[in-house]
Write a protein that holds these residues in place. Structure first.
Motif, PDB file in Angstrom:
ATOM      1  N   UNK A 205       8.601  -6.998 -13.090  1.00 41.55           N
ATOM      2  CA  UNK A 205       8.880  -8.433 -12.994  1.00 41.55           C
ATOM      3  C   UNK A 205       7.700  -9.245 -12.459  1.00 41.55           C
ATOM      4  N   UNK A 206       6.594  -8.558 -12.180  1.00 41.64           N
ATOM      5  CA  UNK A 206       5.455  -9.293 -11.643  1.00 41.64           C
ATOM      6  C   UNK A 206       4.173  -8.530 -11.961  1.00 41.64           C
ATOM      7  N   UNK A 207       3.056  -9.226 -11.895  1.00 42.77           N
ATOM      8  CA  UNK A 207       1.763  -8.585 -12.063  1.00 42.77           C
ATOM      9  C   UNK A 207       1.462  -7.737 -10.840  1.00 42.77           C
ATOM     10  N   UNK A 208       0.976  -6.503 -11.052  1.00 44.31           N
ATOM     11  CA  UNK A 208       0.578  -5.655  -9.929  1.00 44.31           C
ATOM     12  C   UNK A 208      -0.864  -5.216 -10.132  1.00 44.31           C
ATOM     13  N   UNK A 209      -1.663  -5.179  -9.049  1.00 42.40           N
ATOM     14  CA  UNK A 209      -3.054  -4.729  -9.169  1.00 42.40           C
ATOM     15  C   UNK A 209      -3.114  -3.212  -9.309  1.00 42.40           C
ATOM     16  N   UNK A 210      -4.043  -2.741 -10.102  1.00 45.80           N
ATOM     17  CA  UNK A 210      -4.269  -1.306 -10.255  1.00 45.80           C
ATOM     18  C   UNK A 210      -5.768  -1.038 -10.278  1.00 45.80           C
ATOM     19  N   UNK A 211      -6.129   0.139  -9.829  1.00 52.06           N
ATOM     20  CA  UNK A 211      -7.505   0.601  -9.947  1.00 52.06           C
ATOM     21  C   UNK A 211      -7.580   1.406 -11.240  1.00 52.06           C
TER      22      UNK A 211
ATOM     23  N   UNK B 275       0.791  -1.219   0.000  1.00 52.14           N
ATOM     24  CA  UNK B 275       0.000   0.000   0.000  1.00 52.14           C
ATOM     25  C   UNK B 275       0.827   1.274   0.000  1.00 52.14           C
ATOM     26  N   UNK B 276       2.127   1.180   0.318  1.00 52.12           N
ATOM     27  CA  UNK B 276       2.988   2.369   0.254  1.00 52.12           C
ATOM     28  C   UNK B 276       3.257   2.699  -1.206  1.00 52.12           C
ATOM     29  N   UNK B 277       3.160   3.971  -1.566  1.00 53.45           N
ATOM     30  CA  UNK B 277       3.368   4.387  -2.947  1.00 53.45           C
ATOM     31  C   UNK B 277       4.795   4.062  -3.393  1.00 53.45           C
ATOM     32  N   UNK B 278       4.974   3.675  -4.665  1.00 51.97           N
ATOM     33  CA  UNK B 278       6.303   3.268  -5.149  1.00 51.97           C
ATOM     34  C   UNK B 278       7.400   4.287  -4.871  1.00 51.97           C
ATOM     35  N   UNK B 279       7.124   5.574  -5.095  1.00 48.51           N
ATOM     36  CA  UNK B 279       8.142   6.594  -4.879  1.00 48.51           C
ATOM     37  C   UNK B 279       8.565   6.648  -3.410  1.00 48.51           C
TER      38      UNK B 279
ATOM     39  N   UNK C 200       2.689   3.364 -11.888  1.00 48.38           N
ATOM     40  CA  UNK C 200       2.593   1.941 -11.563  1.00 48.38           C
ATOM     41  C   UNK C 200       3.801   1.529 -10.715  1.00 48.38           C
ATOM     42  N   UNK C 201       3.577   0.644  -9.749  1.00 46.59           N
ATOM     43  CA  UNK C 201       4.654   0.180  -8.870  1.00 46.59           C
ATOM     44  C   UNK C 201       5.806  -0.395  -9.674  1.00 46.59           C
TER      45      UNK C 201
ATOM     46  N   UNK D 105       9.782 -10.416   0.922  1.00 49.84           N
ATOM     47  CA  UNK D 105      10.038 -11.423  -0.100  1.00 49.84           C
ATOM     48  C   UNK D 105       9.771 -10.912  -1.519  1.00 49.84           C
ATOM     49  N   UNK D 106       9.398  -9.637  -1.647  1.00 45.21           N
ATOM     50  CA  UNK D 106       9.126  -9.075  -2.972  1.00 45.21           C
ATOM     51  C   UNK D 106      10.428  -8.896  -3.755  1.00 45.21           C
ATOM     52  N   UNK D 107      10.318  -8.852  -5.054  1.00 43.03           N
ATOM     53  CA  UNK D 107      11.523  -8.692  -5.875  1.00 43.03           C
ATOM     54  C   UNK D 107      12.156  -7.327  -5.694  1.00 43.03           C
TER      55      UNK D 107
END
Length: 521
Positions: A461-467, A94-98, A455-456, A123-125
């Motif tokens: 390297x992985x699928x990320x959910x977006x609204x 939930x923390x913004x990528x930046x 986008x995160x 454990x995330x990439x």
């Protein structure tokens, strides 16, 4: 252990925590950590487990990483540390990528003494990519009972924590928990790969808490009588969300300042309720067992259960949230003749039959048009109502079985339903930037650049959910225009994207099996 380190640890305790000496068990656990040993510390709720890794974090040269299961728990501990002048932050979903990258950069620069991380983020990439640049002197695994299938709050991702040890340079590990049977303790040692750990088991006795059983045919009236006899802050545990709502309304009518807490509320609503109660603006919190892990409120005078929890271990953990300041407190279990049959029903609901597990597994695979031996290339949306119709099970039962299959490792249930779409870049960031520069349309160039920012980073390297609606608003597009632009990029193999529905999503870890393998016992 050198005398200087002992003295340094005690100096920090006095300076930041205002205690003159360590409690029973704390000294042994801290000594083990400062000697470079792995440690398992089992201490009663309120026994000061967090001090066992927080004090060493100030003595040791590098940073301490604390693996913690709940965002609210991390926020509370980080707030408490920073209020004492100790540099700390947290990384969670939930923390913004930046903001995430900024905190990781500051961690790599040695700006934090303590970094709290959820097991999913650990454990995330994105975290793995930065792990070798971190100077880590200690890993603390809080609420370590979550690693055990025999514990009262099993979290499958806890068993994957050792995957990160090598990247962090194999620092010592301290595992802490408030309650663990001998079987759970053994599971913690094995599951977290602790190496000849110092084993510290504190005193379970909490003499300041009076345990009392209240038998009554009218539980609500009994609750009011118990509350009238007590002053100060209290927790009332109810078995269902509906019961929480009902009791909250009843107590408010009786003049009690009351907040409700259960998993059906939004994360923001839960956080507001918890903080209101923590700050003393609400006398009573009425909650399901979703509330309480890691809550450090010392002046709770009363914990009431409206029915028995499903295990003695869970009851001890919840009742132990009373009287953490050492002053007299009370834990009251209000029970009636019907509770025994209710608990039997709870057990039956928690443990489905092997045939029911197979039926749900097959229903999810069939809905995803997944043949035996095939593997989907993206997460699969799951409509619980559809699974319910296919299996003649309730949606709630179907969801429990989906989580059970996740525990077996067949798939992973993705956390939260945070959007109606998913995106994954098919090219690395530099290739996407090069592609954007070759576009002849300025509007499309700006769209690609804005998309990369919105986008995160883990989308590479992985699928990320977006609204999709929120993303469209951020990029000043209609949702239809957004879909056109995403399709344009997908046709040129820059991204993959999916518009999704469903109550939840599962990522398959293995190809569809002819028969899902679960531990029937």
């Amino acid at each position: 252990m050198p005398i200087s380190r002992k003295e340094e640890a005690l100096t920090f305790l006095r300076q930041y925590w205002k205690h003159e000496s360590f409690r029973s068990g704390q000294k042994e656990a801290i000594q083990g950590v400062l000697e470079g040993r792995d440690v398992l510390a089992v201490m009663a709720t309120g026994g000061g487990k967090s001090v066992c890794y927080q004090v060493p974090s100030l003595v040791l040269d590098g940073m301490t990483i604390v693996v913690s299961p709940l965002i609210s728990l991390m926020q509370d501990q980080v707030d408490a540390l920073t209020s004492r002048g100790i540099s700390a932050t947290y990384l969670a979903q939930g923390i913004k990528p930046a903001q995430l990258l900024k905190r990781l950069d500051r961690a790599a620069d040695g700006r934090y003494r303590m970094l709290y991380v959820s097991p999913e983020r650990l454990l995330s990439r994105s975290f793995r990519a930065r792990a070798q640049g971190l100077s880590v002197s200690l890993i603390a695994v809080d609420e370590a009972h979550c690693v055990s299938v025999w514990g009262h709050d099993f979290r499958p991702r806890y068993r994957d924590i050792p995957e990160i040890y090598e990247l962090l340079g194999h620092p010592p590990v301290i595992a802490t928990t408030g309650t663990a049977t001998p079987r759970v303790q053994a599971d913690i040692v094995n599951g977290l790969l602790l190496r000849g750990p110092v084993h510290v088991v504190g005193d379970y006795d909490r003499p300041n808490i009076m345990l009392r059983l209240a038998l009554g045919s009218n539980k609500d009236n009994e609750l009011l009588q118990v509350l009238k006899r007590s002053e100060g802050s209290g927790i009332v545990y109810a078995g269902t969300r509906q019961a929480v709502t009902k009791l909250t309304g009843r107590l408010r009518k009786e003049g009690y300042t009351t907040v409700a807490y259960h998993a059906g509320l939004t994360a923001r609503s839960r956080l507001i309720a918890q903080r209101k109660w923590m700050k003393g603006k609400a006398q009573v919190v009425v909650a399901t067992n979703a509330f309480g892990m890691g809550v450090d409120k010392p002046d709770v005078r009363l914990v009431i259960h409206m029915e028995p929890p499903y295990s003695l271990e869970a009851y001890y953990q919840e009742a132990g949230r009373a009287g953490r300041d050492g002053k007299p407190a009370e834990a009251v279990l209000i029970t009636g003749a019907e509770d025994a049959s209710y608990q039997e029903e709870v057990v039956d609901r928690r443990y489905p039959t092997p045939m029911e597990v197979k039926a749900v597994y097959d229903a999810v695979c069939t809905a995803a048009l997944l043949a035996i031996g095939s593997m989907p290339d993206s997460p699969v949306p799951v409509e619980l109502a559809q699974v319910s119709r296919s299996t003649s099970l309730s949606p709630a039962a179907a969801k429990r079985i989906i989580n059970l299959v996740a525990e077996s490792g067949a798939w992973t249930v993705l956390p939260g339903h945070v959007g109606n779409g998913m995106i994954r870049f098919q090219q690395p960031a530099h290739a996407v930037r090069d592609f954007s520069r070759r576009l002849t349309s300025d509007d499309r160039y700006r769209f690609v650049v804005a998309l990369m920012r919105a986008v995160e980073t883990s989308a590479y390297w992985d699928w990320v959910p977006v609204d999709l609606s929120t993303l469209a608003a951020q990029l000043s597009l209609s949702q239809t225009q957004l879909c056109w632009e995403l399709t344009f990029l997908e046709e040129r193999q820059i991204i993959s994207w999916r518009s999704i529905t469903g109550d939840l999503r599962v990522r398959f870890n293995h190809a569809r099996a002819g028969s899902v393998v679960v531990d029937h016992d």
